[in-house]
Design an enzyme around this catalytic site. Structure first.
Site, PDB file in Angstrom:
ATOM      1  N   CYS A 165      -5.017   6.543  -3.520  1.00  0.00           N
ATOM      2  CA  CYS A 165      -4.365   5.236  -3.526  1.00  0.00           C
ATOM      3  C   CYS A 165      -2.970   5.430  -4.106  1.00  0.00           C
ATOM      4  CB  CYS A 165      -5.160   4.232  -4.358  1.00  0.00           C
ATOM      5  SG  CYS A 165      -4.321   2.635  -4.512  1.00  0.00           S
TER       6      CYS A 165
ATOM      7  N   CYS B 199       0.875  -1.175   0.000  1.00  0.00           N
ATOM      8  CA  CYS B 199       0.000   0.000   0.000  1.00  0.00           C
ATOM      9  C   CYS B 199       0.907   1.219   0.000  1.00  0.00           C
ATOM     10  CB  CYS B 199      -0.906   0.003   1.229  1.00  0.00           C
ATOM     11  SG  CYS B 199      -1.894   1.521   1.395  1.00  0.00           S
TER      12      CYS B 199
END
Length: 249
Positions: free
Chosen positions: A192, A69
């Site tokens: 993101c 991530c």
């Protein structure tokens, strides 16, 4: 359990220290619940490591594990330096490999490393797509209007390809805007990091942008991406929100 709440580019995370690995999927789902828990896009567990500064376990909002991530890695690095007092230049182990990070007060730069894979463009559901793996898989669609973003369409593509789904608009050769539907959250998120990285890399690969750009996600918090020496670098601000104790249900 003592936890710390962090935000990075619009993504929010619950972070804690632990001394051993274990399956924390149920705990992650409980903690990330925005109605009955703390609330977050992900849960990060910082673990000791003999070779690197630390190792992490990363859980999505739904309790599933993720190898990587982007914004989570920046939040983890900020936490490791400011809370755990680790050197500002660090490296840590993720499911996608080694991540290098540099912390400068509230700014954190991470190297997402080399792009894992890129597939050829293809047509589906009336749009042109390309699949790029920046640690986790991302489908990318270049568009003229980000209002084209369709959650139902994203759900279909996510389910078929088991990938995150991104819509990107090129403003000029130095600036992109991106919207992302994230698997594991199963909805559009405010940002993101790996998704923005995939959008930038494909735009650069297709000679649409320079090797250094600014990207604006849905949150409006602009971040910077650079591609050099076959590595993808990602820099932006990280916010420590608060810390508290959580009693397990």
């Amino acid at each position: 359990m003592k936890f710390y709440k962090y935000c990075a580019s619009g993504n929010d995370f619950v972070i804690t220290n632990a001394d051993r690995k274990e399956d924390r999927s149920a705990l992650a789902k409980e903690l990330c619940n925005r109605y009955e828990g703390i609330g977050g896009d992900g849960f990060i567990v910082i673990l000791p490591h003999e070779k690197y500064d630390f190792e992490w376990e990363f859980y999505n909002n739904d309790g599933s594990r993720a190898a990587m991530c982007g914004n989570g890695s920046r939040a983890a690095a900020h936490f490791a330096h400011h809370i755990n007092k680790i050197n500002p230049n660090m490296s840590f182990l993720t499911g996608a490999g080694i991540i290098k990070a540099k912390v400068n007060q509230d700014k954190v730069e991470v190297s997402l490393g080399k792009i894992k894979s890129v597939q050829n463009t293809f047509e589906e559901l009336g749009k042109t797509w390309q699949l790029c793996d920046t640690g986790v898989p991302h489908l990318v669609h270049f568009c003229q209007n980000l209002d084209e973003f369709d959650t139902i369409l994203c759900q279909k593509m996510r389910q078929k390809y088991n990938a995150n789904v991104n819509f990107v608009k090129i403003l000029d050769e130095n600036h992109l805007k991106v919207r992302t539907y994230e698997r594991g959250v199963e909805d559009e998120t405010l940002a993101c990091g790996t998704g923005m990285g995939a959008c930038f890399y494909l735009a650069f690969l297709n000679k649409k942008v320079q090797n250094k750009v600014k990207i604006t996600p849905k949150s409006g918090e602009e971040v910077g991406f650079t591609y050099k020496n076959e590595e993808l670098f990602f820099e932006g601000k990280v916010k420590y929100c608060f810390e508290a104790n959580y009693n397990f249900s």
